[in-house]
Design a protein around this motif. Sequence first.
Motif, PDB file in Angstrom:
ATOM      1  N   GLN A 189      22.963  97.684 -10.554  1.00 52.57           N
ATOM      2  CA  GLN A 189      22.196  96.438 -10.529  1.00 52.57           C
ATOM      3  C   GLN A 189      20.740  96.662 -10.968  1.00 52.57           C
ATOM      4  OE1 GLN A 189      22.559  94.000  -6.969  1.00 52.57           O
ATOM      5  NE2 GLN A 189      20.576  93.077  -7.348  1.00 52.57           N
ATOM      6  N   TYR A 213      20.845  96.849 -14.690  1.00 46.55           N
ATOM      7  CA  TYR A 213      21.139  95.526 -15.265  1.00 46.55           C
ATOM      8  C   TYR A 213      19.866  94.683 -15.338  1.00 46.55           C
ATOM      9  CZ  TYR A 213      23.317  90.854 -15.686  1.00 46.55           C
ATOM     10  OH  TYR A 213      23.678  89.596 -16.091  1.00 46.55           O
ATOM     11  N   MET A 242      18.133  93.896 -18.817  1.00 47.65           N
ATOM     12  CA  MET A 242      18.224  92.479 -19.178  1.00 47.65           C
ATOM     13  C   MET A 242      16.818  91.894 -19.292  1.00 47.65           C
ATOM     14  SD  MET A 242      20.372  90.238 -20.005  1.00 47.65           S
ATOM     15  CE  MET A 242      22.024  90.463 -19.391  1.00 47.65           C
ATOM     16  N   THR A 302      24.238  86.192 -10.769  1.00 41.36           N
ATOM     17  CA  THR A 302      25.189  87.278 -11.055  1.00 41.36           C
ATOM     18  C   THR A 302      25.504  87.962  -9.722  1.00 41.36           C
ATOM     19  OG1 THR A 302      24.212  87.586 -13.234  1.00 41.36           O
ATOM     20  CG2 THR A 302      25.581  89.385 -12.423  1.00 41.36           C
ATOM     21  N   HIS A 338      27.293  90.935  -9.029  1.00 47.73           N
ATOM     22  CA  HIS A 338      27.253  92.410  -9.035  1.00 47.73           C
ATOM     23  C   HIS A 338      28.318  93.029  -8.140  1.00 47.73           C
ATOM     24  CE1 HIS A 338      23.740  92.793 -11.604  1.00 47.73           C
ATOM     25  NE2 HIS A 338      23.282  91.714 -10.975  1.00 47.73           N
ATOM     26  N   THR A 378      30.352  89.482 -15.394  1.00 48.87           N
ATOM     27  CA  THR A 378      30.163  90.526 -16.393  1.00 48.87           C
ATOM     28  C   THR A 378      31.471  90.928 -17.085  1.00 48.87           C
ATOM     29  OG1 THR A 378      30.237  92.121 -14.579  1.00 48.87           O
ATOM     30  CG2 THR A 378      28.057  91.496 -15.380  1.00 48.87           C
ATOM     31  N   CYS A 402      27.855  93.542 -19.694  1.00 49.75           N
ATOM     32  CA  CYS A 402      26.653  94.397 -19.675  1.00 49.75           C
ATOM     33  C   CYS A 402      26.589  95.227 -20.958  1.00 49.75           C
ATOM     34  CB  CYS A 402      26.717  95.375 -18.502  1.00 49.75           C
ATOM     35  SG  CYS A 402      26.922  94.607 -16.907  1.00 49.75           S
ATOM     36  N   LEU A 416      29.184 100.370 -15.370  1.00 49.19           N
ATOM     37  CA  LEU A 416      28.379 100.814 -16.517  1.00 49.19           C
ATOM     38  C   LEU A 416      28.761 102.214 -16.980  1.00 49.19           C
ATOM     39  CD1 LEU A 416      24.806  99.631 -15.460  1.00 49.19           C
ATOM     40  CD2 LEU A 416      26.140  98.809 -17.401  1.00 49.19           C
ATOM     41  N   TRP A 463      22.683  96.083 -24.654  1.00 47.45           N
ATOM     42  CA  TRP A 463      21.851  95.154 -23.888  1.00 47.45           C
ATOM     43  C   TRP A 463      21.274  94.076 -24.795  1.00 47.45           C
ATOM     44  CZ3 TRP A 463      22.769  94.630 -19.116  1.00 47.45           C
ATOM     45  CH2 TRP A 463      23.110  95.717 -18.317  1.00 47.45           C
ATOM     46  N   ALA A 511      23.905  91.466 -25.120  1.00 49.17           N
ATOM     47  CA  ALA A 511      24.052  90.759 -23.844  1.00 49.17           C
ATOM     48  C   ALA A 511      22.889  89.787 -23.660  1.00 49.17           C
ATOM     49  CB  ALA A 511      24.090  91.771 -22.697  1.00 49.17           C
TER      50      ALA A 511
END
Length: 440
Positions: free
Chosen positions: A30, A33, A37, A137, A139, A176, A199, A322, A394, A397
């Motif tokens: 997380q 992410y 992001m 999100t 997670h 995701t 992701c 990931l 990324w 995304a």
Amino acid sequence: MVNSERQVIALISDYADPSEEIDMEEAGGQNIYVREMGESLAALGWQVDIFTRKSHPNDPAIVQHSPHCRTIRLQAGPATFIPRDQLFEYMPEFLDSFQAFQAKNAVRYPLIHTNYWLSGWVGLQLQEQNNVQLIHTYHSLGAVKYDTMASKPAIAETRLALESEILAKADCILATSPQEKETLCDLLSETGRIEVIPCGTTANFHSFPKNEAREKLGWAEQDKILLYVGRFAPRKGIETLVKSCAELKQRKVENLKLVIVGGSSLDRLDGPERNRIEQLVEALELQDQTHFAGRIDHDWLPWYYSAADVCVIPSYYEPFGLVAIEAIACGTPVVASKVGGLRFTIQPEETGLLVPPKDEIALADAIEQVLGDEAWVTKLKKQASSGMNQGFSWQNAALEVSDLYRYILARSIMHDQPWNPKVSRLRTISEMTVTDIAVV
Ligand code: UDP
């Protein structure tokens, strides 16, 4: 500084501080992410403020990641590490601190993207009090996680109820993987608006020649190296991996080595699970085969993936995972549990093999299959070096998320529009008209 020409948005990740070292306390996917992001969205033209809880007294209140992306640490309870299962009682204070920050800085965030259910609660209050657009999100999902646990924490009922409420009330849920969307529909409700945006990995995850990587890490050429990367948490299934190593040893697989990357120091939260795994390694007499490498950062991890023969992800539950796409980007075959997002990111017989979770025999069979298939491994390495395995980034995304944000913000002032974000998402940022941007 907030740049007034940019649209300002807030990402909230109360327990996972994006500036924190990964695998300190409960840090993991997380944190990555939110940070990646946030930075990628800033590169696309947004002003991104990431809010997290101040969890160390000496941490600065604001960390600037790039000119238009920063982390802001808010006061919510004592400035010390608090396990996430005990954080809910501090969320009202987090909300007050957030409102105070907006007032003091004369800024108003029209769109809030919350991460994990604790932030989701904050988002629900902001939706009610400030009429913001709320994106969420998960997670990780209590409904799945608790299923894999022997005993539920005291907060379980609250979390389960809130996770359903978030799905019902958020303007959009960002899943995701299609599998996560499926789980949300099956376990929570069919009615929420859920968009799937996977992701990514950063460009530093690419393949190095195996011999070069082994030399760099001091690993022997002849060893058969199984690599685990991730947190020490029961749902990660490290226990199954250790048992499958014992099985492979019994089958007389030669020069077998297990490298376990991740984990913080023993007095921290993951200590009990790490102790448990170390005891299992001892009980199965695998000390000579096992190396606990500790926490390794993203600058070094590509060398580990490249040097390994196989990356093993034995999770009992994984919303995305990931580690799978990082290993694949480095050309390393993955053997993983057939759960959650791993069913989405791993192409069986192409980039890896999927096996039932908690099944050390099936895991050992799959690992043996990979170790014995040199031609496949060579093909994977080639694909990775030519960039073919770099499917998840990324930047991609963030492009999709950015388009979705624009759509949601535009829709918020055009009442009674049917929900159809795909229309917007078919267009690229450069195709957005001046009117679109003014609306936003
Ligand atoms: N990670 C890391 N160093 C470590 C262990 C893990 O940087 O020593 C990173 C790993 O590379 C990945 C993340 O932590 O980017 C774990 O994410 P994943 O989605 O696999 O698991 P989660 O932590 O979200 O359960």
